[in-house]
Structure formats: C-alpha cells, structure tokens
Design a protein around this motif. Structure first.
Motif, PDB file in Angstrom:
ATOM      1  N   ARG A  90      25.373  19.794  15.311  1.00 55.49           N
ATOM      2  CA  ARG A  90      23.918  19.928  15.443  1.00 55.49           C
ATOM      3  C   ARG A  90      23.274  19.416  14.163  1.00 55.49           C
ATOM      4  N   MET A  91      22.312  18.558  14.330  1.00 56.02           N
ATOM      5  CA  MET A  91      21.642  17.918  13.196  1.00 56.02           C
ATOM      6  C   MET A  91      20.212  18.421  13.118  1.00 56.02           C
ATOM      7  N   ILE A  92      19.821  18.948  11.954  1.00 55.63           N
ATOM      8  CA  ILE A  92      18.472  19.470  11.768  1.00 55.63           C
ATOM      9  C   ILE A  92      17.784  18.616  10.707  1.00 55.63           C
ATOM     10  N   VAL A  93      16.816  17.822  11.130  1.00 58.17           N
ATOM     11  CA  VAL A  93      16.072  16.963  10.217  1.00 58.17           C
ATOM     12  C   VAL A  93      14.858  17.742   9.725  1.00 58.17           C
ATOM     13  N   MET A  94      14.727  17.864   8.393  1.00 55.74           N
ATOM     14  CA  MET A  94      13.637  18.636   7.818  1.00 55.74           C
ATOM     15  C   MET A  94      12.653  17.746   7.080  1.00 55.74           C
ATOM     16  N   ARG A  95      11.401  18.193   7.091  1.00 58.89           N
ATOM     17  CA  ARG A  95      10.339  17.487   6.381  1.00 58.89           C
ATOM     18  C   ARG A  95       9.286  18.493   5.946  1.00 58.89           C
ATOM     19  N   ASP A  96       8.979  18.498   4.664  1.00 62.48           N
ATOM     20  CA  ASP A  96       7.925  19.370   4.123  1.00 62.48           C
ATOM     21  C   ASP A  96       8.113  20.826   4.511  1.00 62.48           C
ATOM     22  N   GLY A  97       9.371  21.298   4.456  1.00 62.69           N
ATOM     23  CA  GLY A  97       9.649  22.704   4.700  1.00 62.69           C
ATOM     24  C   GLY A  97       9.688  23.119   6.147  1.00 62.69           C
ATOM     25  N   LYS A  98       9.630  22.156   7.058  1.00 61.64           N
ATOM     26  CA  LYS A  98       9.661  22.453   8.485  1.00 61.64           C
ATOM     27  C   LYS A  98      10.695  21.577   9.178  1.00 61.64           C
ATOM     28  N   ILE A  99      11.056  21.969  10.407  1.00 64.32           N
ATOM     29  CA  ILE A  99      11.991  21.183  11.192  1.00 64.32           C
ATOM     30  C   ILE A  99      11.229  20.068  11.902  1.00 64.32           C
ATOM     31  N   ALA A 100      11.582  18.826  11.589  1.00 65.37           N
ATOM     32  CA  ALA A 100      10.968  17.690  12.275  1.00 65.37           C
ATOM     33  C   ALA A 100      11.619  17.484  13.642  1.00 65.37           C
ATOM     34  N   GLN A 101      12.952  17.684  13.702  1.00 64.67           N
ATOM     35  CA  GLN A 101      13.682  17.553  14.966  1.00 64.67           C
ATOM     36  C   GLN A 101      15.071  18.138  14.773  1.00 64.67           C
ATOM     37  N   GLN A 102      15.631  18.678  15.845  1.00 65.56           N
ATOM     38  CA  GLN A 102      17.010  19.161  15.810  1.00 65.56           C
ATOM     39  C   GLN A 102      17.673  18.857  17.144  1.00 65.56           C
ATOM     40  N   GLY A 103      18.995  18.739  17.107  1.00 64.34           N
ATOM     41  CA  GLY A 103      19.744  18.468  18.322  1.00 64.34           C
ATOM     42  C   GLY A 103      21.053  17.789  18.002  1.00 64.34           C
ATOM     43  N   ALA A 104      21.775  17.377  19.041  1.00 64.95           N
ATOM     44  CA  ALA A 104      23.007  16.617  18.845  1.00 64.95           C
ATOM     45  C   ALA A 104      22.655  15.326  18.118  1.00 64.95           C
ATOM     46  N   PRO A 105      23.503  14.878  17.170  1.00 66.42           N
ATOM     47  CA  PRO A 105      23.162  13.689  16.373  1.00 66.42           C
ATOM     48  C   PRO A 105      22.781  12.477  17.201  1.00 66.42           C
ATOM     49  N   GLN A 106      23.523  12.210  18.273  1.00 70.10           N
ATOM     50  CA  GLN A 106      23.241  11.027  19.066  1.00 70.10           C
ATOM     51  C   GLN A 106      21.903  11.145  19.793  1.00 70.10           C
ATOM     52  N   ASP A 107      21.526  12.380  20.171  1.00 70.74           N
ATOM     53  CA  ASP A 107      20.229  12.584  20.821  1.00 70.74           C
ATOM     54  C   ASP A 107      19.079  12.336  19.846  1.00 70.74           C
TER      55      ASP A 107
END
Length: 356
Positions: A203-220
């Motif tokens: 599971r990949m959680i991309v963060m920006r400015d202290g919040k989650i920009a997107q999360q999910g399976a890396p390929q998704d």
C-alpha cells in the motif's frame, strides 16, 4: 492482530500544522510506504507512531491498543533508522542480540537466537565481525536483524536505504521486501524515493502538506493519479502535464501546438497528462512543429526530449524505434490509445470519465 490506525491525528508546532487530521488504516501484515517530498509530514507521522513525537490531537492504535500516549518501549514496535546505529565495540552476533540482553535474556539464549536470525539474513559467516568490517548493506541487515529478534507487532523503517549506493540500494530493498513478506509483520516504511515506494509497498500513501494526497496499491496510484501533484510525483521520468483546450479529439496548447488524443471528456479547457512511455514520436517533415532537442541513451531505451513550439515534452522510446530520429529531427507526436490522463486545470483533480 497488528492493524495500525490513525484517527484524526494532528501534529502542530504552535500555529503550524505539520500533519493535519490524518485518518489512515494500515492492514495487519502489510508493508505500507509513506512517500512524498521533504516537509510533507511522512517522517513526523512515523515518529508519532513510534512515540518519538507527541500527538497534538487524535488517536493512534496498534491492534486493539490505544498507544497514543504510551512510551516507545511500551508500544511493541521495532525501528530501523537511516543511520544503522550499531554498537562499534560489539560483534554482529552481539549487536543482533542486544535487545534481548537489554531485557535480561541469558547470554547463551540471546546469542543462539541471534544466530538463527543472522542465518535468515545471510549473515551467518559474519557473526564474529565488528561493524567496521562490514559493507553498508551488511550493516543495514544487522540493523534489521536487531529489529527482527524483538518479534515486535510493527516494524518501522525511516529511510533505511538512503545511505547506500544505487546498486546496493536495489539489492537491499529486494532483500527487505522478501524478509517482510516471510515474517508477515505489519511494516511502515518512509521514503522520499517514489521508485522505492512503488517496488516495496503493498500500500502506497502519497503525502503532501501534512495530508494524504492519495493511497492505494502502487500500480493503481500510478495508473490513476488523483490529481496533478500525484501525477507529477509518481513515475520517472515524470508525467508530461500540459494546459490547453480539448476540441473534438484534438488537444491544443496555448502556443498553438496540437496533439490528437482519444476523446474522453467534454470539450473545453483542461490539463492533459501523458506518461513519457505513452508519448510516441515518429519522423516528421522538416518543418514539423515539434523537434527533438535531446536524446539520452539508456541501453535498450532512450529518453527523448522534444521541443513543441517552446513547450518541452518527454518521451521514453525503445532504442530499436529510434531509426531516423536524432537531435534536431522534426517529429510528429501521438499518444498511445487509452493512455491519456485528464485533470481540471483549476483544481488539479482528475476528471471522471476520461479514457483511462
């Protein structure tokens, strides 16, 4: 069970929020990677889970235990840091066994368990060596072994591979992923390297400015970025993002350069995203509006930089398809069918219903 949950977690220093109202669930046995640029809050999030930073508001649970205000030693976690933090005067066996010795485990038993852990990490032949006699990758495996021997509920990794050279980093991250999957222990990994995040995580959680920009399976996340920030951050070389107007299947930039694409949205202004692998150059007329500015050869593939009337575009091309294309060549550009990403220019959010 060791599912990790952040519920409304905020970390603020005075009036400045570093992490804001974070809601996140990391499944039991998963390897979740927090990734993002410097200052996005990923390391602070990990340190709050470890108990090294206090939580301003919200709760953190591991399994069914609220650990928000527990000391680090009471959270049943093990952490691997960027600097290996090995004891230079102790052998490999003694370094791995150290957490057990600190808990008063008899020396013979601690060293026997250390030998078992070392064998699983390919360190059996190095048990008598000191850290100064090890390579960077071997030292990192010793640090991982020291975490494993504690048999924690959760592993935490704080950019553990950033001190290694490129070749060793790739080898060690493969080993780390194999170890985690074999042990099945919930793991949380922090990195600024999106390629590392893609290859390691469940599971990949991309963060920006202290919040989650997107999360999910890396390929998704790669295939359907939620906004232009994620689109530009995930993928190397980064996605081409172009502002312009869509009219009947033709996307036109402000400079007049036109690019035919699959129709997938209502005509009007938008931002077009195209992965470099999906931008296809072919030899064009001498007066073609797009021209090759630079070719960077990478063995079987090449990165081709194209100047489209002053707008720079990046294409990744198999070397075998470069016939006739060289620096200065006029080219026609096409987008692979079904490979467009469309975003609202004002908000940056993905437009629902586009072709991919």
């Amino acid at each position: 069970m060791a599912t990790v949950r952040f519920s409304g977690v905020t970390k603020a220093y005075g009036s400045t929020s570093v992490v804001s109202d974070l809601d996140l669930e990391l499944p039991d046995g998963s390897l979740s990677v927090l990734v993002g640029p410097s200052g996005c809050g990923k390391s602070t999030t990990l340190r709050m889970l470890a108990g090294l930073e206090t939580v301003t508001s919200g709760t953190i649970t591991i399994g069914d235990r609220d650990v928000t205000h527990l000391q680090p030693r009471d959270r049943d976690i093990a952490m691997v840091f960027q600097n290996y933090a090995l004891y230079p005067h102790l052998t490999v066996a003694e370094n791995i066994a150290f957490p057990l010795r600190a808990n008063k485990t008899p020396r013979r038993e601690a060293l026997a368990r250390a030998a078992t852990v070392a064998e699983s990490l390919g360190l059996s032949a190095l048990l008598g060596r000191k850290p100064k006699d090890l390579s960077g990758g071997q030292q990192q495996r010793v640090a991982i072994g020291r975490a494993i021997i504690r048999e924690p509920s959760v592993f935490l990794f704080d950019e553990p591979l950033s001190n290694l050279d490129a070749k060793l980093r790739v080898e060690t991250r493969t080993e780390l992923a194999q170890i985690q999957r074999r042990l099945g222990i919930t793991s949380v990994y922090v990195t600024h390297d999106q390629e590392e995040a893609m290859t390691l995580s469940d599971r990949m959680i991309v963060m920006r400015d202290g919040k989650i920009a997107q999360q999910g399976a890396p390929q998704d996340v790669y295939a359907r970025p939620a906004d232009t920030f994620v689109a530009a951050f995930v993928g190397s070389p980064k996605m081409n993002l172009l502002e312009g107007t869509l009219t009947g299947g033709t996307f036109t930039l402000a400079n007049g350069f036109a690019l035919p694409i699959d129709e997938g949205a209502t005509d009007g202004p938008l931002t077009l995203g195209v992965r470099p692998d999906d931008l296809l150059p072919t030899v064009g007329a001498a007066d073609a509006p797009a021209r090759v500015a630079l070719i960077e050869h990478l063995g079987p593939r090449a990165i081709v930089t194209v100047d489209a009337r002053g707008t720079e575009l990046t294409s990744v091309v198999d070397t075998a398809r470069l016939s006739g294309i060289s620096e200065g060549t006029g080219v026609e550009l096409a987008v692979r069918q079904g490979a467009t990403h469309l975003f609202d220019t004002t908000t940056g959010r993905r437009i629902a219903g586009e072709t991919r």
